[in-house]
Design a protein around this motif. Structure first.
Motif, PDB file in Angstrom:
ATOM      1  N   LYS A 166       0.834  -1.209   0.000  1.00 60.11           N
ATOM      2  CA  LYS A 166       0.000   0.000   0.000  1.00 60.11           C
ATOM      3  C   LYS A 166       0.869   1.260   0.000  1.00 60.11           C
ATOM      4  O   LYS A 166       0.621   2.204  -0.764  1.00 60.11           O
ATOM      5  CB  LYS A 166      -0.946   0.004   1.201  1.00 60.11           C
ATOM      6  CG  LYS A 166      -1.885   1.210   1.208  1.00 60.11           C
ATOM      7  CD  LYS A 166      -2.870   1.123   2.348  1.00 60.11           C
ATOM      8  CE  LYS A 166      -2.313   1.798   3.569  1.00 60.11           C
ATOM      9  NZ  LYS A 166      -3.261   1.925   4.669  1.00 60.11           N
ATOM     10  N   SER A 167       1.919   1.267   0.824  1.00 63.91           N
ATOM     11  CA  SER A 167       2.825   2.426   0.871  1.00 63.91           C
ATOM     12  C   SER A 167       3.519   2.639  -0.478  1.00 63.91           C
ATOM     13  O   SER A 167       3.655   3.775  -0.944  1.00 63.91           O
ATOM     14  CB  SER A 167       3.881   2.236   1.959  1.00 63.91           C
ATOM     15  OG  SER A 167       3.293   2.249   3.215  1.00 63.91           O
ATOM     16  N   ALA A 168       3.964   1.553  -1.096  1.00 64.81           N
ATOM     17  CA  ALA A 168       4.621   1.661  -2.402  1.00 64.81           C
ATOM     18  C   ALA A 168       3.662   2.189  -3.454  1.00 64.81           C
ATOM     19  O   ALA A 168       4.039   3.018  -4.293  1.00 64.81           O
ATOM     20  CB  ALA A 168       5.175   0.300  -2.823  1.00 64.81           C
ATOM     21  N   LEU A 169       2.424   1.743  -3.426  1.00 60.80           N
ATOM     22  CA  LEU A 169       1.426   2.236  -4.388  1.00 60.80           C
ATOM     23  C   LEU A 169       1.165   3.727  -4.186  1.00 60.80           C
ATOM     24  O   LEU A 169       1.035   4.478  -5.160  1.00 60.80           O
ATOM     25  CB  LEU A 169       0.132   1.436  -4.264  1.00 60.80           C
ATOM     26  CG  LEU A 169       0.204  -0.005  -4.771  1.00 60.80           C
ATOM     27  CD1 LEU A 169      -1.048  -0.776  -4.366  1.00 60.80           C
ATOM     28  CD2 LEU A 169       0.394  -0.043  -6.283  1.00 60.80           C
ATOM     29  N   LYS A 170       1.107   4.161  -2.938  1.00 58.92           N
ATOM     30  CA  LYS A 170       0.921   5.598  -2.650  1.00 58.92           C
ATOM     31  C   LYS A 170       2.103   6.411  -3.198  1.00 58.92           C
ATOM     32  O   LYS A 170       1.905   7.477  -3.786  1.00 58.92           O
ATOM     33  CB  LYS A 170       0.779   5.835  -1.147  1.00 58.92           C
ATOM     34  CG  LYS A 170      -0.428   5.192  -0.531  1.00 58.92           C
ATOM     35  CD  LYS A 170      -1.609   6.089  -0.550  1.00 58.92           C
ATOM     36  CE  LYS A 170      -2.740   5.437   0.229  1.00 58.92           C
ATOM     37  NZ  LYS A 170      -3.986   6.102   0.060  1.00 58.92           N
ATOM     38  N   ALA A 189      -6.934   2.354  -0.728  1.00 58.69           N
ATOM     39  CA  ALA A 189      -7.232   2.503   0.685  1.00 58.69           C
ATOM     40  C   ALA A 189      -6.708   1.340   1.520  1.00 58.69           C
ATOM     41  O   ALA A 189      -6.354   1.511   2.682  1.00 58.69           O
ATOM     42  CB  ALA A 189      -8.740   2.625   0.889  1.00 58.69           C
ATOM     43  N   GLN A 190      -6.657   0.149   0.941  1.00 57.03           N
ATOM     44  CA  GLN A 190      -6.231  -1.026   1.702  1.00 57.03           C
ATOM     45  C   GLN A 190      -5.691  -2.079   0.741  1.00 57.03           C
ATOM     46  O   GLN A 190      -6.194  -2.226  -0.373  1.00 57.03           O
ATOM     47  CB  GLN A 190      -7.408  -1.612   2.475  1.00 57.03           C
ATOM     48  CG  GLN A 190      -7.056  -2.809   3.307  1.00 57.03           C
ATOM     49  CD  GLN A 190      -8.253  -3.335   4.096  1.00 57.03           C
ATOM     50  OE1 GLN A 190      -9.317  -2.738   4.117  1.00 57.03           O
ATOM     51  NE2 GLN A 190      -8.068  -4.465   4.731  1.00 57.03           N
ATOM     52  N   VAL A 191      -4.682  -2.810   1.175  1.00 57.74           N
ATOM     53  CA  VAL A 191      -4.132  -3.938   0.428  1.00 57.74           C
ATOM     54  C   VAL A 191      -4.039  -5.116   1.375  1.00 57.74           C
ATOM     55  O   VAL A 191      -3.516  -4.984   2.479  1.00 57.74           O
ATOM     56  CB  VAL A 191      -2.733  -3.634  -0.158  1.00 57.74           C
ATOM     57  CG1 VAL A 191      -2.163  -4.862  -0.850  1.00 57.74           C
ATOM     58  CG2 VAL A 191      -2.786  -2.458  -1.113  1.00 57.74           C
TER      59      VAL A 191
END
Length: 88
Positions: free
Chosen positions: A23-27, A35-37
């Protein structure tokens, strides 16, 4: 012959560190809408069974016994009837 598609994920109360890293990498890649992974495992198992009820019982039994950690993981599965013939 039946095909079981088994999806294993963490229970909602368990932290999913790999999911959080993704999720952090996608952001950071500007996918701001994520919103969630949830990270998990996927299994496909072909099995011989007399009927759908027997196949369901067998999948539940071996999944509980071997494929998941019952303290931290949960699962769901789909069963479908498949041909055991190989098409050439």
């Amino acid at each position: 012959m039946y095909l079981a598609k088994i999806y294993v994920t963490y229970k909602p109360s368990i932290l999913d560190p790999q999911g959080e890293v993704i999720k952090s990498a996608l952001k950071r890649l500007d996918y701001a809408g994520v919103a969630q992974v949830s990270q998990g495992k996927y299994f496909e198992v072909k099995l011989d069974a007399k009927n759908i009820d027997a196949a369901t019982a067998e999948v539940e039994s071996f999944t509980d016994a071997l494929l998941i950690n019952q303290n931290t993981e949960t699962y769901h599965f789909d069963l479908s009837l498949v041909s055991d013939e190989v098409n050439a």
